[in-house]
Design an enzyme around this catalytic site. Structure first.
Site, PDB file in Angstrom:
ATOM      1  N   CYS A   1      44.105   8.375  62.750  1.00  0.00           N
ATOM      2  CA  CYS A   1      43.765   7.513  63.867  1.00  0.00           C
ATOM      3  C   CYS A   1      42.257   7.287  63.943  1.00  0.00           C
ATOM      4  O   CYS A   1      41.573   7.369  62.918  1.00  0.00           O
ATOM      5  CB  CYS A   1      44.322   8.082  65.174  1.00  0.00           C
ATOM      6  SG  CYS A   1      44.348   6.892  66.517  1.00  0.00           S
TER       7      CYS A   1
ATOM      8  N   ASP B   1      44.504  14.170  72.504  1.00  0.00           N
ATOM      9  CA  ASP B   1      44.743  13.516  73.790  1.00  0.00           C
ATOM     10  C   ASP B   1      45.035  14.571  74.855  1.00  0.00           C
ATOM     11  O   ASP B   1      44.687  14.401  76.018  1.00  0.00           O
ATOM     12  CB  ASP B   1      45.878  12.508  73.665  1.00  0.00           C
ATOM     13  CG  ASP B   1      45.436  11.314  72.827  1.00  0.00           C
ATOM     14  OD1 ASP B   1      44.866  10.378  73.388  1.00  0.00           O
ATOM     15  OD2 ASP B   1      45.587  11.376  71.587  1.00  0.00           O
TER      16      ASP B   1
HETATM   17  P1  RI2 Z   1      38.623  10.387  70.949  1.00  0.00           P
HETATM   18  C1  RI2 Z   1      43.480   8.345  70.572  1.00  0.00           C
HETATM   19  O1  RI2 Z   1      44.549   7.818  71.288  1.00  0.00           O
HETATM   20  C2  RI2 Z   1      43.960   9.117  69.359  1.00  0.00           C
HETATM   21  O2  RI2 Z   1      45.143   9.846  69.556  1.00  0.00           O
HETATM   22  C3  RI2 Z   1      42.753  10.043  69.166  1.00  0.00           C
HETATM   23  O3  RI2 Z   1      43.007  11.110  68.317  1.00  0.00           O
HETATM   24  C4  RI2 Z   1      42.511  10.472  70.603  1.00  0.00           C
HETATM   25  O4  RI2 Z   1      42.748   9.282  71.383  1.00  0.00           O
HETATM   26  C5  RI2 Z   1      41.139  11.026  70.892  1.00  0.00           C
HETATM   27  O5  RI2 Z   1      40.170  10.077  70.649  1.00  0.00           O
HETATM   28  P2  RI2 Z   1      44.760   6.198  71.485  1.00  0.00           P
HETATM   29  O6  RI2 Z   1      43.979   5.844  72.709  1.00  0.00           O
HETATM   30  O7  RI2 Z   1      38.498  10.714  72.413  1.00  0.00           O
HETATM   31  O8  RI2 Z   1      44.289   5.508  70.241  1.00  0.00           O
HETATM   32  O9  RI2 Z   1      38.219  11.570  70.117  1.00  0.00           O
HETATM   33  O10 RI2 Z   1      46.224   6.043  71.717  1.00  0.00           O
HETATM   34  O11 RI2 Z   1      37.926   9.117  70.574  1.00  0.00           O
END
Ligand code: RI2
Length: 327
Positions: A129, A198
């Site tokens: 991701c 998350d």
């Molecule tokens: P940072 C994202 O969720 C991903 O799951 C990623 O690992 C997590 O948030 C943390 O991201 P989504 O919003 O806070 O893409 O480290 O569903 O950037």
């Protein structure tokens, strides 16, 4: 409630729901900033009126995405105050928000400094991701002059892996992009997996982008180290109180845009999955690299005051979501 001043906040909420604003950290900072800006606009005649307006605004943000605890922790940290006048309460909410945003940005940097010490020269790192916390560790290793290679997954169905390769490209880091189903076939080339978070639950399990648990399983099988990058506001006080983590189920069209043509086909589109704490070697936070078993302590010491049931705030939304117990 003066709807005029609610406009920008509802727009932020719309962007969080649609994932124009995404990433647990960025969601939390966007929510904090919009509550601050809303608090500056509130025209309240009494403290009760001010508190009710800010609570309504908080509920709109909490109803956007159900999983990332960063959102509810941020909202709680911003709206809490023990003031006895409207102006004092307004100042409190504004300074809470500014402090949260500043601390959360500093936390990403600190995680980079701490986490990059676990990366050796020549290491191949797999990431999934697009996580600012995970990328902060990779970027810090690169800045420290370590020769590293990164393998990034596409991260279907929303392709966040393309954001990640764009950032790595800009930093000049050697990168390979793989489809999500190629993880096991490359795992023997990987020295370390680094992903974001998350939710970290009270027992140290990880809720992160769908596909993370499979990566952890492959790493476990290959005895490859698995590191999570998570700011302490991504730990969940609610799970100490026995609450389950809601796994967001997003719309079918994200996976199959032409789903309406099918009569007998249903799409499952869970946005996150759960990695058991037993597959996690270390959780890199801004206060140190900790074993998953220490999650309870982080929640107590860093988020402590939330233990009281009556102050429990959590994300709420949608019926399609399902809850899961983090084994
Ligand atoms: P940072 C994202 O969720 C991903 O799951 C990623 O690992 C997590 O948030 C943390 O991201 P989504 O919003 O806070 O893409 O480290 O569903 O950037």
């Amino acid at each position: 409630m003066n709807d005029g001043s609610m406009g920008p906040l509802t727009e932020t909420a719309r962007k969080i729901s649609s994932m124009e604003v995404r990433g647990a950290g960025r969601i939390a900072r966007a929510a904090a900033a919009s509550l601050r800006d809303f608090a500056l606009q509130i025209d309240a005649q009494s403290l009760e009126e001010f508190n009710s307006e800010i609570k309504d605004a908080a509920d709109i943000l909490l109803a956007t995405r159900p999983t990332a605890v960063s959102l509810s922790n941020a909202v709680r940290m911003v709206i809490r105050h023990r003031e006895s006048s409207v102006e004092a309460a307004r100042r409190s909410v504004v300074s809470n928000a500014d402090r949260f945003i500043e601390d959360s940005e500093k936390a990403v940097e600190k995680i980079g400094v701490i986490g990059c010490r676990r990366i050796r020269n020549g290491d191949t790192i797999l990431t999934h991701c697009n996580s600012m916390a995970a990328l902060s560790i990779i970027a810090a290793a690169h800045r420290a002059g370590k020769e590293i290679n990164v393998i990034a997954t596409e991260s279907r169905p929303r392709w966040q892996g393309r954001l990640t390769i764009g950032m790595l490209e800009e930093m000049g880091i050697k990168t390979e992009l793989i489809v999500d189903s190629a993880v096991r076939s490359v795992m023997n080339d990987v020295d370390l997996v680094v992903v974001g978070a998350d939710v970290i639950t009270a027992n140290g399990s990880l809720v992160n982008k769908i596909g993370t648990a499979q990566i952890a399983l492959c790493a476990h099988e290959a005895r490859t180290s698995f590191m999570v990058a998570a700011e302490t506001y991504k730990f969940s006080p609610q799970t100490i109180m026995g609450e389950l983590v809601t796994i967001e189920e997003r719309k079918a069209e994200e996976v199959l845009p032409e789903i309406s043509k099918f009569r007998h086909v249903r799409v499952r589109n869970p946005a996150f999955d759960v990695t058991p704490h037993s597959y996690i070697d270390v959780i890199c936070t801004e206060v140190g690299a900790i074993p998953p078993e220490m999650s309870y302590l982080i929640i107590k010491e860093r988020l402590g005051w939330e233990m009281d049931e009556s102050t429990s705030i959590s994300n709420s939304s949608g019926s399609d979501n399902h809850c899961c117990y983090c084994e």
